[in-house]
Design an enzyme around this catalytic site. Structure first.
Site, PDB file in Angstrom:
ATOM      1  N   GLY A 180     -14.715 -10.510   3.453  1.00 43.88           N
ATOM      2  CA  GLY A 180     -14.354 -10.706   2.136  1.00 43.88           C
ATOM      3  C   GLY A 180     -12.677 -10.017   1.829  1.00 43.88           C
ATOM      4  N   HIS A 220      -8.622  -0.119   3.677  1.00 43.80           N
ATOM      5  CA  HIS A 220      -9.079   0.337   2.155  1.00 43.80           C
ATOM      6  C   HIS A 220     -10.929   0.725   2.590  1.00 43.80           C
ATOM      7  CE1 HIS A 220      -9.061  -3.734   1.525  1.00 43.80           C
ATOM      8  NE2 HIS A 220      -9.712  -3.836   0.352  1.00 43.80           N
TER       9      HIS A 220
HETATM   10  P1  AMP Z   1     -10.717  -6.034  -0.733  1.00 43.78           P
HETATM   11  O1  AMP Z   1     -11.418  -7.984  -0.911  1.00 43.78           O
HETATM   12  O2  AMP Z   1     -11.812  -5.832   0.347  1.00 43.78           O
HETATM   13  O3  AMP Z   1      -9.355  -6.990  -0.042  1.00 43.78           O
HETATM   14  O4  AMP Z   1     -10.392  -6.071  -1.434  1.00 43.78           O
HETATM   15  C1  AMP Z   1      -9.383  -5.231  -2.345  1.00 43.78           C
HETATM   16  C2  AMP Z   1      -9.254  -4.729  -3.792  1.00 43.78           C
HETATM   17  O5  AMP Z   1      -7.832  -4.867  -4.441  1.00 43.78           O
HETATM   18  C3  AMP Z   1     -10.060  -5.715  -4.979  1.00 43.78           C
HETATM   19  O6  AMP Z   1     -11.177  -4.605  -5.065  1.00 43.78           O
HETATM   20  C4  AMP Z   1      -8.873  -5.879  -5.955  1.00 43.78           C
HETATM   21  O7  AMP Z   1      -9.017  -5.339  -7.219  1.00 43.78           O
HETATM   22  C5  AMP Z   1      -7.605  -4.225  -5.527  1.00 43.78           C
HETATM   23  N1  AMP Z   1      -6.935  -4.616  -6.091  1.00 43.78           N
HETATM   24  C6  AMP Z   1      -5.378  -5.533  -5.888  1.00 43.78           C
HETATM   25  N2  AMP Z   1      -4.190  -6.021  -6.035  1.00 43.78           N
HETATM   26  C7  AMP Z   1      -4.674  -4.045  -6.982  1.00 43.78           C
HETATM   27  C8  AMP Z   1      -4.122  -2.785  -7.656  1.00 43.78           C
HETATM   28  N3  AMP Z   1      -2.762  -3.535  -7.906  1.00 43.78           N
HETATM   29  N4  AMP Z   1      -3.622  -2.335  -7.871  1.00 43.78           N
HETATM   30  C9  AMP Z   1      -5.630  -1.040  -7.529  1.00 43.78           C
HETATM   31  N5  AMP Z   1      -6.165  -2.739  -7.057  1.00 43.78           N
HETATM   32  C10 AMP Z   1      -6.154  -3.530  -6.762  1.00 43.78           C
END
Ligand code: AMP
Length: 115
Positions: free
Chosen positions: A94, A101
């Site tokens: 996912g 991160h």
């Molecule tokens: P994943 O799906 O594990 O790759 O998590 C990526 C996360 O990044 C998701 O929870 C998004 O809501 C978050 N996300 C995407 N763009 C940003 C942003 N500009 N600032 C903070 N969080 C973000």
């Protein structure tokens, strides 16, 4: 600059704003823009690493450092009742942003198993 830099790299480089929680020479933590819990913070390395599969033995100190930051962040975020640390890896995991991160989620009872 190439245009294949991720949104997280742009946050690291200060080109996109984020609600910072923590910042040091190796890593950065900021609030997720689409929180899935009352507290939802992302902890990322400043080094460009695409995901867990992109780690090598060179990253041992970095990963140790980042994990050691987690309880400090949890305390700062008021997560005394517990929390969850998640790293989504690849398509089936996912993962939507290709920069390693860790999600720190808390502030409510979290369900298990995840969807
Ligand atoms: P994943 O799906 O594990 O790759 O998590 C990526 C996360 O990044 C998701 O929870 C998004 O809501 C978050 N996300 C995407 N763009 C940003 C942003 N500009 N600032 C903070 N969080 C973000």
């Amino acid at each position: 600059m190439t245009n294949n830099r991720t949104i997280f790299k742009k946050i690291i480089d200060g080109e996109i704003p984020a609600k910072l929680v923590y910042d040091d020479e190796m890593c950065l933590a900021f609030h997720d823009v689409s929180p899935q819990a009352p507290v939802h913070v992302l902890l990322i390395p400043k080094k460009v690493i695409r995901n867990l599969d992109g780690l090598s033995a060179d990253d041992r100190d970095l990963m140790g450092h980042m994990l050691s930051i987690v309880p400090l962040l949890a305390q700062k975020l008021g997560l005394s009742e517990g929390y969850r640390l998640v790293a989504n890896c690849g398509a089936n995991g996912g993962q939507s942003v290709d920069h390693l991160h860790f999600h720190i989620l808390g502030g409510r009872q979290l369900n298990w198993p995840p969807g």
